[in-house]
Motif scaffolding. Structure first.
Motif, PDB file in Angstrom:
ATOM      1  N   ILE A  84       0.812  -1.232   0.000  1.00 41.61           N
ATOM      2  CA  ILE A  84       0.000   0.000   0.000  1.00 41.61           C
ATOM      3  C   ILE A  84       0.843   1.280   0.000  1.00 41.61           C
ATOM      4  N   LEU A  85       2.150   1.156   0.041  1.00 37.27           N
ATOM      5  CA  LEU A  85       3.101   2.279   0.072  1.00 37.27           C
ATOM      6  C   LEU A  85       3.085   2.951   1.451  1.00 37.27           C
ATOM      7  N   ALA A  86       4.185   2.765   2.169  1.00 46.76           N
ATOM      8  CA  ALA A  86       4.282   3.388   3.500  1.00 46.76           C
ATOM      9  C   ALA A  86       4.217   4.902   3.340  1.00 46.76           C
ATOM     10  N   GLN A  87       3.460   5.544   4.207  1.00 44.56           N
ATOM     11  CA  GLN A  87       3.293   6.994   4.120  1.00 44.56           C
ATOM     12  C   GLN A  87       4.656   7.687   4.230  1.00 44.56           C
ATOM     13  N   ALA A  88       5.477   7.245   5.182  1.00 43.32           N
ATOM     14  CA  ALA A  88       6.780   7.899   5.386  1.00 43.32           C
ATOM     15  C   ALA A  88       7.685   7.711   4.166  1.00 43.32           C
ATOM     16  N   LEU A  89       7.634   6.538   3.550  1.00 42.13           N
ATOM     17  CA  LEU A  89       8.495   6.296   2.378  1.00 42.13           C
ATOM     18  C   LEU A  89       7.996   7.096   1.181  1.00 42.13           C
ATOM     19  N   GLY A  90       6.694   7.119   0.988  1.00 41.11           N
ATOM     20  CA  GLY A  90       6.117   7.853  -0.145  1.00 41.11           C
ATOM     21  C   GLY A  90       6.464   9.333  -0.094  1.00 41.11           C
ATOM     22  N   GLU A  91       6.367   9.897   1.116  1.00 40.55           N
ATOM     23  CA  GLU A  91       6.632  11.334   1.246  1.00 40.55           C
ATOM     24  C   GLU A  91       8.124  11.630   1.409  1.00 40.55           C
ATOM     25  N   LEU A 127      -1.018  -7.218   3.395  1.00 46.22           N
ATOM     26  CA  LEU A 127      -0.494  -5.890   3.079  1.00 46.22           C
ATOM     27  C   LEU A 127       0.991  -5.784   3.408  1.00 46.22           C
ATOM     28  N   GLN A 128       1.688  -4.978   2.594  1.00 45.53           N
ATOM     29  CA  GLN A 128       3.081  -4.615   2.891  1.00 45.53           C
ATOM     30  C   GLN A 128       3.160  -3.088   3.012  1.00 45.53           C
ATOM     31  N   GLU A 129       4.288  -2.649   3.614  1.00 44.80           N
ATOM     32  CA  GLU A 129       4.542  -1.209   3.838  1.00 44.80           C
ATOM     33  C   GLU A 129       3.427  -0.546   4.654  1.00 44.80           C
ATOM     34  N   VAL A 130       2.962  -1.238   5.674  1.00 43.12           N
ATOM     35  CA  VAL A 130       1.933  -0.673   6.555  1.00 43.12           C
ATOM     36  C   VAL A 130       2.633   0.114   7.669  1.00 43.12           C
ATOM     37  N   ASP A 131       2.490   1.437   7.662  1.00 40.25           N
ATOM     38  CA  ASP A 131       3.032   2.243   8.770  1.00 40.25           C
ATOM     39  C   ASP A 131       1.922   3.026   9.485  1.00 40.25           C
ATOM     40  N   HIS A 132       0.678   2.586   9.263  1.00 39.53           N
ATOM     41  CA  HIS A 132      -0.463   3.168   9.988  1.00 39.53           C
ATOM     42  C   HIS A 132      -1.361   2.041  10.476  1.00 39.53           C
ATOM     43  N   TYR A 133      -0.743   1.001  11.061  1.00 39.85           N
ATOM     44  CA  TYR A 133      -1.545  -0.138  11.527  1.00 39.85           C
ATOM     45  C   TYR A 133      -2.389   0.249  12.733  1.00 39.85           C
ATOM     46  N   PHE A 134      -1.745   0.715  13.786  1.00 41.82           N
ATOM     47  CA  PHE A 134      -2.466   0.892  15.060  1.00 41.82           C
ATOM     48  C   PHE A 134      -3.408   2.085  15.070  1.00 41.82           C
ATOM     49  N   ASP A 135      -3.098   3.103  14.269  1.00 44.51           N
ATOM     50  CA  ASP A 135      -3.967   4.282  14.302  1.00 44.51           C
ATOM     51  C   ASP A 135      -5.028   4.255  13.204  1.00 44.51           C
ATOM     52  N   LEU A 159      11.699   4.908   9.793  1.00 44.56           N
ATOM     53  CA  LEU A 159      12.169   5.577  11.011  1.00 44.56           C
ATOM     54  C   LEU A 159      13.211   6.654  10.708  1.00 44.56           C
ATOM     55  N   ASP A 160      13.801   6.605   9.489  1.00 45.86           N
ATOM     56  CA  ASP A 160      14.757   7.651   9.077  1.00 45.86           C
ATOM     57  C   ASP A 160      14.058   8.924   8.617  1.00 45.86           C
ATOM     58  N   VAL A 161      12.747   8.845   8.411  1.00 47.53           N
ATOM     59  CA  VAL A 161      12.012   9.985   7.846  1.00 47.53           C
ATOM     60  C   VAL A 161      11.471  10.845   8.987  1.00 47.53           C
ATOM     61  N   GLU A 162      11.684  12.144   8.856  1.00 42.14           N
ATOM     62  CA  GLU A 162      11.188  13.070   9.881  1.00 42.14           C
ATOM     63  C   GLU A 162       9.659  12.966   9.958  1.00 42.14           C
ATOM     64  N   HIS A 163       9.112  13.083  11.133  1.00 46.79           N
ATOM     65  CA  HIS A 163       7.660  12.996  11.366  1.00 46.79           C
ATOM     66  C   HIS A 163       7.090  11.653  10.910  1.00 46.79           C
ATOM     67  N   ASP A 168       7.353   0.499   9.270  1.00 40.69           N
ATOM     68  CA  ASP A 168       6.431  -0.193   8.366  1.00 40.69           C
ATOM     69  C   ASP A 168       6.657  -1.694   8.497  1.00 40.69           C
ATOM     70  N   GLY A 169       5.647  -2.429   8.085  1.00 42.18           N
ATOM     71  CA  GLY A 169       5.765  -3.882   8.154  1.00 42.18           C
ATOM     72  C   GLY A 169       4.649  -4.555   7.396  1.00 42.18           C
ATOM     73  N   CYS A 170       4.588  -5.876   7.553  1.00 37.16           N
ATOM     74  CA  CYS A 170       3.532  -6.658   6.904  1.00 37.16           C
ATOM     75  C   CYS A 170       2.333  -6.753   7.851  1.00 37.16           C
TER      76      CYS A 170
END
Ligand SMILES: NC(=O)C1=CN([C@@H]2O[C@H](COP(=O)(O)OP(=O)(O)OC[C@H]3O[C@@H](n4cnc5c(N)ncnc54)[C@H](OP(=O)(O)O)[C@@H]3O)[C@@H](O)[C@H]2O)C=CC1
Ligand SMILES: [Mg+2]
Length: 365
Positions: A84-91, A127-135, A159-163, A168-170
Motif C-alpha cells: 500500500i506504500l508506507a506513508q513515510a516512504l512515499g513522502e 499488506l506490505q509497507e503498513v506504517d499506519h496499523y495501530f492508528d 524511522l529515518d524519515v522526519e515525522h 512499516d511492516g507486513c
C-alpha cells in the motif's frame, strides 16, 4: 447526515489526525478493539467518497472468470495482496518525481486505500509497507469484522524519515465470521543464517463453512538491484518455514507478497519449483496461463521509469483453484505520470483473486 453516519465520520476523523505512534513493543500486540461498534462497510465507503469528492473517480477494474469446470459448494475465499506504500516512504524516500506531494496527503490517500479494500471486500487481506496499523487499519478493519496481525520490520527505513508514524511492516487480516485462527507465526527472515530486516507472517486458518484448513502467508522481500542472491536466500528461508508450518505441504497454502523480484529471478524460480507445488495465480490471466502480467508496479523516479512485475499470489495448485482474478489497470488508466497518483494511492497495484478448494479431500496437494 444521520446518526450512524455521524458516528462513522467521527470514527474516520479520529484516524485523520494521527500522531506518531510510540516506537515500543506495543507494535507487536493489537490493542483490544472488541468494544468498538461495528461499522457498515457501505457507510464507510460513502464517508471515504465524501473525503475524496475533489479527486478523479476510481479506476474501473473487472474480475476475470477463470473457472475451468470446478463447481464448489462453498463460497470462494477472496484474497487481496497489496503493497500500500508506507506513508513515510512515499513522502520522504521514494522519490516519485511525477507525483505531486498533494496526491500523497495521508488524510485522502488513506481513504483511497480503504476505498480499494471496501470495493473488493476481501476475506483475507495481505499488506506490505503498513506504517499506519495501530492508528488506522487495525481499528477500522476490526470494526469491519477483520482480525489483524502486524509484524514491523526490525529496522524500518520509515524511522529515518522526519515525522514518521513508526516502522512499516507486513499486516495480515482475515474475516472473523469466515475463519478461525488455528496457528500464527511471525517470521524474521534469514539469509544464509543471518537475520535480515525483512519479515513474514504465516497463519493457519480454518474455514468455518467447510471446516477445511489452509495456511496464508504475507511477506515483503529486500528491495533494489544487486540484492538478487539475498532475496533468493530469504525466499529459501520462507519456503523452509512454510514447509514446516504446512507439515510438508499437507495443509494447502497461499503466499502473498511483494517479492521485489521479476519472474526471471532465482527467488521466483525457487517458489515455482518448490516441493510445496505452488503456482502463481496471476499467470492465469495470460492467454497461455504461463506468463506473469507485464507489470504490478509502475512509477517514475529520478532514475526514470520503473515498470516491474514484483507482486505475486502463490497457491497450492493441487489443493486450490483460482476461480477469478481482478484484472490490472491498463497503461491508459495508469496515465503518463504513472503511480501513485490522485486516482490511485500506491505505486503497486492490488492483486485480488478468488480461491476454491479442489474436490479431493485428503488427496494429493
Ligand atoms: N540502524 C540499522 O542498523 C539499520 C537500519 N536500516 C535502515 O533500513 C534501510 C534499508 O532497509 P531495508 O529493509 O533493507 O530496505 P529495502 O532496500 O528493502 O527498501 C525499503 C523500501 O524502499 C523502497 N525502495 C525500493 N527501491 C527504492 C529506490 N530506488 N528509492 C527509494 N526507495 C526504494 C522499497 O519499496 P518497494 O518494495 O515498493 O520497492 C522498500 O519498501 C536503510 O536505509 C536504513 O535506513 C536497515 C538495517 C539496519
Ligand atoms: Mg515501496
Amino acid at each position: 447526515m444521520g446518526n450512524g453516519t455521524s458516528r462513522l465520520y467521527s470514527a474516520l476523523a479520529k484516524t485523520l489526525n494521527s500522531s506518531a505512534a510510540s516506537q515500543h513493543p506495543e507494535y507487536l500486540v493489537s490493542p483490544d478493539s472488541e468494544h468498538l461498534e461495528p461499522i457498515d462497510p457501505k457507510e464507510l465507503l460513502e464517508e471515504c467518497r465524501a473525503v475524496l469528492h475533489t479527486r478523479p473517480p476510481r479506476f474501473q477494474r473487472d474480475f476475470v472468470d477463470l473457472r475451468a469446470d470446478c463447481p464448489t459448494s462453498h463460497p470462494p475465499i477472496r484474497v487481496m495482496q497489496w503493497n500500500i506504500l508506507a506513508q513515510a516512504l512515499g513522502e520522504g524516500k521514494d522519490n516519485f518525481v511525477q507525483c505531486p506531494l498533494e496526491a500523497l496527503k495521508w488524510e485522502e490517500r488513506k481513504c483511497l486505500i480503504l476505498e480499494e479494500i471496501l470495493a473488493y471486500e476481501p476475506d483475507i487481506l495481505c499488506l506490505q509497507e503498513v506504517d499506519h496499523y495501530f492508528d488506522t487499519f487495525q481499528p477500522l478493519l476490526s470494526r469491519l469484522g477483520y482480525q489483524g496481525t502486524f509484524f514491523p520490520k526490525p529496522w524500518s527505513p520509515c524511522l529515518d524519515v522526519e515525522h514518521n508514524n513508526g516502522p512499516d511492516g507486513c499486516a495480515l487480516f482475515f474475516l472473523q465470521n469466515r475463519f478461525k485462527l488455528v496457528n500464527s507465526a511471525n517470521i524474521r527472515l534469514t539469509a544464509m543464517t543471518v537475520k535480515t530486516n525483512q519479515v513474514a507472517i504465516a497463519q493457519t486458518l480454518e474455514c468455518k463453512e467447510s471446516e477445511r484448513q489452509f495456511c496464508v502467508a504475507v511477506t515483503h522481500l529486500k528491495a533494489r538491484t544487486g540484492w538478487e542472491r539475498f532475496r533468493s536466500a530469504q525466499g529459501c528461508d520462507l519456503l523452509q518455514n512454510l514447509q514446516s508450518i504446512t507439515q510438508g505441504a499437507k495443509v494447502p497454502l497461499i503466499v502473498c507478497g511483494d517479492f521485489n523480484a521479476e519472474p526471471t529471478e532465482e527467488v521466483y524460480r525457487h517458489f515455482a519449483s518448490s516441493s510445496l507445488n505452488l503456482n502463481s495465480a496471476y499467470k492465469l490471466l495470460s492467454a497461455d496461463g504461463q506468463s506473469e502480467p507485464p507489470y504490478t508496479t509502475w512509477k517514475i523516479r529520478t532514475s526514470g521509469e520503473c515498470r516491474h512485475t514484483l507482486d505475486y499470489i502463490w497457491y497450492s495448485q493441487h489443493a486450490l483453484s483460482v476461480t477469478s482474478a481482478l484484472d490490472l489497470l491498463t497503461e491508459e488508466q495508469i496515465g503518463p505520470n504513472r503511480l501513485p497518483s490522485f486516482n490511485y494511492p500506491s505505486d503497486h497495484l492490488s492483486l485480488v483473486c478468488d480461491f476454491g478448494f479442489n474436490e479431493e479431500p485428503g488427496g494429493l496437494l
